[in-house]
Design a protein around this motif. Structure first.
Motif, PDB file in Angstrom:
ATOM      1  N   UNK A 390      31.955  48.071  39.880  1.00 43.28           N
ATOM      2  CA  UNK A 390      32.770  48.517  38.689  1.00 43.28           C
ATOM      3  C   UNK A 390      31.948  47.943  37.314  1.00 43.28           C
ATOM      4  N   UNK A 391      31.184  46.788  37.558  1.00 40.82           N
ATOM      5  CA  UNK A 391      30.680  46.419  36.382  1.00 40.82           C
ATOM      6  C   UNK A 391      29.165  47.118  36.096  1.00 40.82           C
ATOM      7  N   UNK A 392      28.716  47.839  37.352  1.00 40.87           N
ATOM      8  CA  UNK A 392      27.621  48.634  37.143  1.00 40.87           C
ATOM      9  C   UNK A 392      27.970  49.835  36.416  1.00 40.87           C
ATOM     10  N   UNK A 393      29.011  50.544  36.633  1.00 36.56           N
ATOM     11  CA  UNK A 393      29.336  51.646  36.307  1.00 36.56           C
ATOM     12  C   UNK A 393      30.546  51.755  35.139  1.00 36.56           C
ATOM     13  N   UNK A 394      31.303  50.667  34.732  1.00 36.49           N
ATOM     14  CA  UNK A 394      31.867  50.604  33.858  1.00 36.49           C
ATOM     15  C   UNK A 394      33.371  51.404  34.123  1.00 36.49           C
ATOM     16  N   UNK A 395      33.867  51.373  35.435  1.00 35.87           N
ATOM     17  CA  UNK A 395      34.867  51.877  36.054  1.00 35.87           C
ATOM     18  C   UNK A 395      36.150  50.549  36.212  1.00 35.87           C
ATOM     19  N   UNK A 396      37.180  51.101  37.132  1.00 37.91           N
ATOM     20  CA  UNK A 396      38.225  50.156  37.386  1.00 37.91           C
ATOM     21  C   UNK A 396      37.731  49.775  38.541  1.00 37.91           C
ATOM     22  N   UNK A 397      37.814  48.636  39.101  1.00 35.04           N
ATOM     23  CA  UNK A 397      37.530  47.833  40.305  1.00 35.04           C
ATOM     24  C   UNK A 397      38.615  48.381  41.352  1.00 35.04           C
ATOM     25  N   UNK A 398      39.935  48.649  41.025  1.00 37.06           N
ATOM     26  CA  UNK A 398      40.766  48.813  42.092  1.00 37.06           C
ATOM     27  C   UNK A 398      40.571  50.537  42.357  1.00 37.06           C
ATOM     28  N   UNK A 399      40.163  51.267  41.270  1.00 36.03           N
ATOM     29  CA  UNK A 399      39.991  52.725  41.820  1.00 36.03           C
ATOM     30  C   UNK A 399      38.594  52.748  42.815  1.00 36.03           C
ATOM     31  N   UNK A 400      37.765  52.007  42.395  1.00 38.90           N
ATOM     32  CA  UNK A 400      36.471  52.195  43.033  1.00 38.90           C
ATOM     33  C   UNK A 400      36.633  51.677  44.762  1.00 38.90           C
ATOM     34  N   UNK A 401      37.595  50.428  44.686  1.00 39.20           N
ATOM     35  CA  UNK A 401      37.953  49.905  46.030  1.00 39.20           C
ATOM     36  C   UNK A 401      38.668  50.794  46.846  1.00 39.20           C
ATOM     37  N   UNK A 402      39.636  51.632  46.313  1.00 33.90           N
ATOM     38  CA  UNK A 402      40.500  52.649  46.861  1.00 33.90           C
ATOM     39  C   UNK A 402      39.358  53.905  47.308  1.00 33.90           C
ATOM     40  N   UNK A 403      38.459  54.077  46.425  1.00 36.02           N
ATOM     41  CA  UNK A 403      37.313  55.161  46.961  1.00 36.02           C
ATOM     42  C   UNK A 403      36.426  54.731  48.048  1.00 36.02           C
ATOM     43  N   UNK A 404      36.130  53.349  48.233  1.00 35.20           N
ATOM     44  CA  UNK A 404      35.175  53.022  49.131  1.00 35.20           C
ATOM     45  C   UNK A 404      35.802  52.684  50.611  1.00 35.20           C
ATOM     46  N   UNK A 405      37.178  52.040  50.470  1.00 36.71           N
ATOM     47  CA  UNK A 405      37.859  51.441  51.561  1.00 36.71           C
ATOM     48  C   UNK A 405      39.117  51.881  51.770  1.00 36.71           C
ATOM     49  N   UNK A 406      39.447  53.087  51.120  1.00 36.36           N
ATOM     50  CA  UNK A 406      40.759  53.702  51.102  1.00 36.36           C
ATOM     51  C   UNK A 406      41.036  54.250  52.254  1.00 36.36           C
ATOM     52  N   UNK A 407      42.452  54.939  52.514  1.00 35.55           N
ATOM     53  CA  UNK A 407      42.733  55.643  53.587  1.00 35.55           C
ATOM     54  C   UNK A 407      42.040  56.761  53.954  1.00 35.55           C
ATOM     55  N   UNK A 408      42.129  57.395  55.225  1.00 32.74           N
ATOM     56  CA  UNK A 408      41.479  58.644  55.340  1.00 32.74           C
ATOM     57  C   UNK A 408      42.288  59.756  54.817  1.00 32.74           C
ATOM     58  N   UNK A 409      41.404  60.912  54.329  1.00 30.14           N
ATOM     59  CA  UNK A 409      41.952  62.036  54.183  1.00 30.14           C
ATOM     60  C   UNK A 409      42.730  62.725  54.928  1.00 30.14           C
ATOM     61  N   UNK A 410      43.917  63.324  54.455  1.00 28.33           N
ATOM     62  CA  UNK A 410      44.857  64.216  55.396  1.00 28.33           C
ATOM     63  C   UNK A 410      44.702  65.513  55.493  1.00 28.33           C
ATOM     64  N   UNK A 411      44.112  66.041  54.489  1.00 29.25           N
ATOM     65  CA  UNK A 411      43.752  67.684  54.741  1.00 29.25           C
ATOM     66  C   UNK A 411      42.309  67.734  54.298  1.00 29.25           C
ATOM     67  N   UNK A 412      41.739  69.040  54.738  1.00 30.30           N
ATOM     68  CA  UNK A 412      40.607  69.228  54.306  1.00 30.30           C
ATOM     69  C   UNK A 412      40.117  69.090  52.922  1.00 30.30           C
ATOM     70  N   UNK A 413      40.825  69.251  52.113  1.00 36.89           N
ATOM     71  CA  UNK A 413      40.726  69.544  50.756  1.00 36.89           C
ATOM     72  C   UNK A 413      40.493  67.838  49.983  1.00 36.89           C
ATOM     73  N   UNK A 414      41.247  67.172  50.695  1.00 39.03           N
ATOM     74  CA  UNK A 414      41.221  65.708  50.329  1.00 39.03           C
ATOM     75  C   UNK A 414      39.813  65.306  50.886  1.00 39.03           C
ATOM     76  N   UNK A 415      39.268  65.867  51.886  1.00 39.73           N
ATOM     77  CA  UNK A 415      38.057  65.175  52.398  1.00 39.73           C
ATOM     78  C   UNK A 415      37.007  65.638  51.688  1.00 39.73           C
TER      79      UNK A 415
END
Length: 442
Positions: A390-415
């Motif tokens: 987040x410091x590097x890209x200037x984003x929200x740490x929680x959103x980046x955490x969800x993107x890197x370690x979040x739940x598995x997608x449930x549909x092909x579109x989410x994947x």
């Protein structure tokens, strides 16, 4: 290379097995028996002898056969010498004068035990029909000369190195005669005596000539290994005599059968039993112990075939086994583009509907690239890694955490959306530090 060897081994095993099946077994009941009419029997030879006026006397024990030689000159025919017990072989070398002993394919052990100065030499794969003077030496046996070409060359014999007399050789050593008070004739093939081969070439003339020298033939017909001799009632000179084996029978007078004889299909053998020491009255001695019951339960060709099949199985195992030694790099037979590999793997994930494993693979690859760009160790925690990104890209740490370690997608579109977001994040991290770029996740 292994396949031709395996095929050759299989053909060799089949050839050896077929040859073993074709060869007669002297230990089988009825082998060269004067009353057996099958292929390995000797009934046709016995009939030919009777047609010439020769009396055929069948004995199933050695002692009655030896006693039958005391009356008048006769020929003792032993078609299966290996069935004789070693303790009785010495009597074959001490026959009365004017008698003839004919042995069919005797082994070295039997000849040495009997005290006969004859030794076997080389042996052929199959019996060969040759002339009496096949080796260029004249044959001194008139019965062999009259027979001419016959199937008598299988096992060859020669005089022992320290033999006292020279042998008369015929059929290139397939037939030898040891002269003496009682002459001994050794022939290395059973073909001239068997029902299935006696009509070929001069086989019948040779078999009848060897056994028809005298007007009587004592035919020793053993149906199995002879038991050891026992001592029973004393003989005429006060010495102990061998007792006949239970079940012994006699056939004589041009094929006439004595009362109570044991023949195939008959009412059963009449026994002349002598009580051995410690045996109950009216019972013979105990049978000899069988040291190898499993081996004796099958014919020799079965074990030969089993060994060959084991050899073929070993070759197949070596052929299919993993190659020993370190792996060796080899060029690929075809060149596969990386895009095709990725597409093929993606289709496998899609067919299996494995969205979770596919998302985990994408996130693992993104984490590896991000750590390398930010120079972070693999032990960096999830929260710390999300904060540094987040410091590097200037984003929200929680959103980046969800993107890197979040739940598995449930549909092909989410994947698909996850894959695009991870790709944008990787490109943003790779951009110049301290300057947000387009594609910064929000």
């Amino acid at each position: 290379m292994i396949v031709p060897l395996a095929v050759a081994a299989a053909l060799l095993a089949g050839t050896i097995g077929a040859h073993a099946l074709d060869q007669p077994d002297p230990t089988d009941p009825g082998f060269l028996s004067p009353v057996a009419t099958d292929d390995d029997g000797g009934s046709r030879l016995a009939d030919a002898l009777r047609a010439r006026g020769v009396t055929v006397r069948r004995e199933t024990d050695l002692l009655p056969a030896l006693l039958a030689l005391d009356n008048a000159p006769a020929t003792l025919f032993v078609p299966a010498p290996e069935l004789l017990h070693p303790d009785t072989l010495g009597a074959l070398g001490e026959l009365p004068a004017g008698r003839r002993l004919v042995l069919v394919d005797p082994a070295r052990r039997m000849l040495e035990t009997a005290g006969l100065p004859v030794v076997p030499t080389d042996r052929r794969w199959a019996t060969r029909a040759v002339g009496p003077a096949a080796d260029g030496r004249p044959c001194p046996l008139p019965e062999a000369t009259r027979a001419g070409v016959a199937a008598a060359q299988l096992q060859r014999y020669a005089a022992a190195p320290d033999g006292p007399v020279a042998l008369d050789r015929c059929y290139a050593g397939g037939l030898v005669r040891l002269p003496g008070r009682a002459e001994t004739v050794v022939i290395g093939a059973s073909d001239p005596f068997r029902n299935d081969r006696i009509a070929e070439r001069g086989n019948e003339a040779l078999g009848v000539g060897l056994l028809g020298v005298h007007d009587r033939v004592v035919w020793l017909d053993l149906d199995g290994p002879a038991p050891p001799p026992t001592f029973g009632r004393p003989g005429g000179d006060g010495e102990p005599a061998w007792s006949p084996t239970p079940g012994g029978s006699t056939e004589h007078d041009n094929g006439g059968t004595g009362e109570g004889q044991g023949q195939p299909g008959g009412p059963g053998p009449a026994t002349d039993q002598h009580d051995g020491p410690g045996d109950p009255p009216g019972q013979g001695g105990p049978p000899p112990p069988d040291d190898h019951p499993l081996r004796d339960a099958f014919p020799p060709w079965f074990w030969a075939l089993l060994v060959q099949l084991a050899l073929v199985a070993l070759l197949v195992v070596l052929w299919r086994a993993r190659r020993l030694g370190p792996p060796v790099g080899e060029p690929l037979p075809v060149e596969v583009r990386s895009a095709e590999t990725v597409l093929g793997r993606a289709r496998l994930y899609q067919r299996a509907r494995a969205r979770g494993p596919a998302a985990a693979t994408l996130r693992t690859a993104t984490l590896g690239r991000v750590r390398d760009r930010l120079d972070l160790p693999t032990t960096t925690g999830h929260a710390e890694l999300a904060t540094r990104v987040a410091e590097r890209v200037g984003g929200d740490p929680e959103q980046i955490h969800e993107l890197l370690y979040g739940a598995a997608p449930r549909t092909d579109a989410e994947l698909v959306a996850l894959a695009r977001s991870l790709d944008r994040l990787t490109r943003t991290v790779a951009a110049a530090p301290g300057r947000p770029t387009e594609g910064d996740p929000r």
